[in-house]
Design an enzyme around this catalytic site. Structure first.
Site: not given
Length: 317
Positions: A168, A205-207
């Site tokens: 995500l 999780y990718k940010c």
């Protein structure tokens, strides 16, 4: 009698990102799912010639051939090159295939919003050898926040049901009002988005990198600790917005704060767009950069098994 080992899961029930990881449990992944933004980047070096779909596919396949052997996973979109990557078996066995599952509303090369790509069949993707799907979500403090949460939740559930890991990727943007007033704070928005979306239970999780990678390692690590405090699954960073020369520094900082690595494109292969033949740059600059980044995540990154909410049934982590 052989014993079938259970598939590693996160506490959320999502498939663990083990297939995307290096032996160290960290991630050094290449993103090559850019679409109209890639065409826009290529057009700056095209001497006025139209950048064709074929030219985009050729570049993506060159990146796959040269960088996938050094990567733990390779991300691509279905429109430009996915079929060739699968049919030609371009990825080595230790580089997992990740498929973008997003439709991009992309006027002028900038992604304004996204949705699930209903033409991506998770079961067929798994049969093709895909290990994970990725969804980009453009996060803003606007009236569509609940819709984006619902979109991200549907994506995570769809991956879980298909036995695929879910990646995500929220990218935060200001509202027009925030932009006009100059009140948008990138770091605050990254943390707020993470607190809102990470609890949906993605495998990874990718940010964004805090402060776009500008500042000392200690400063960036302090900002990244704010992300780590609200994310209860393994997390990585992207490279958009970070100067390619600063990305190594940024990855070290976020890994010191609890990140497990990166899923990056522009910081790795942008230089290769300037030449008609990208291979010399991919081999002479991009590949060494990726090796160095791999060393950094191995040294400083948190193995995915050590993320706070990670667990595996039967001790299979």
């Amino acid at each position: 009698m052989s014993i079938v080992q259970p598939v590693p899961l996160l506490a959320s029930g999502s498939l663990a990102p083990a297939a995307l990881a290096r032996p160290s449990g960290t991630f050094a992944m290449v993103a090559m799912d850019q679409r109209e933004s890639l065409r826009a980047m290529m057009s700056r070096h095209s001497a006025g010639d139209r950048v064709t779909n074929e030219a985009m596919v050729a570049f993506k396949l060159s990146v796959a051939r040269e960088l996938a052997p050094l990567a733990s996973a390779f991300l691509i979109d279905r429109q430009y090159g996915y079929d060739r990557v699968v049919a030609d078996r371009l990825l080595p066995a230790d580089c997992a295939l990740v498929l973008a599952a997003d439709v991009l509303d992309q006027p002028g090369g900038v992604v304004a919003d996204t949705d699930l790509d209903e033409q991506v069949d998770p079961q067929q993707a798994r049969a093709d050898g895909v290990a994970a799907l990725k969804l980009l979500v453009v996060w803003r403090r606007d009236a569509r926040r609940e819709q984006r949460i619902e979109l991200a939740a549907r994506f995570v559930d769809r991956c879980r049901e298909a036995g695929l890991a879910s990646v995500l990727e929220p990218v935060t943007r200001p509202t027009p009002e925030e932009e006009a007033a100059g009140t948008f704070d990138l770091n605050d928005s990254i943390v707020e988005a993470a607190a809102e979306l990470a609890p949906l239970g993605p495998s990874l999780y990718k940010c964004q990198v805090p402060d776009r990678g500008i500042g000392s390692i200690s400063h960036l690590a302090r900002q990244a600790e704010r992300i780590d405090a609200v994310v209860d699954c393994p997390w990585v960073v992207l490279s958009q917005g970070v100067d390619p020369q600063a990305f190594l520094h940024a990855v070290e900082a976020v890994c010191r704060a609890g990140a497990s690595g990166f899923l990056a494109g522009r910081a790795l292969w942008t230089d290769a767009l300037a030449d008609a033949d990208p291979l010399p740059v991919l081999r002479g600059a991009s590949a060494p950069r990726l090796r160095e980044l791999g060393d950094v995540v191995d040294r400083y990154g948190r193995p995915w098994q050590h993320a706070r909410a990670a667990e595996a049934p039967g001790g299979a982590a």
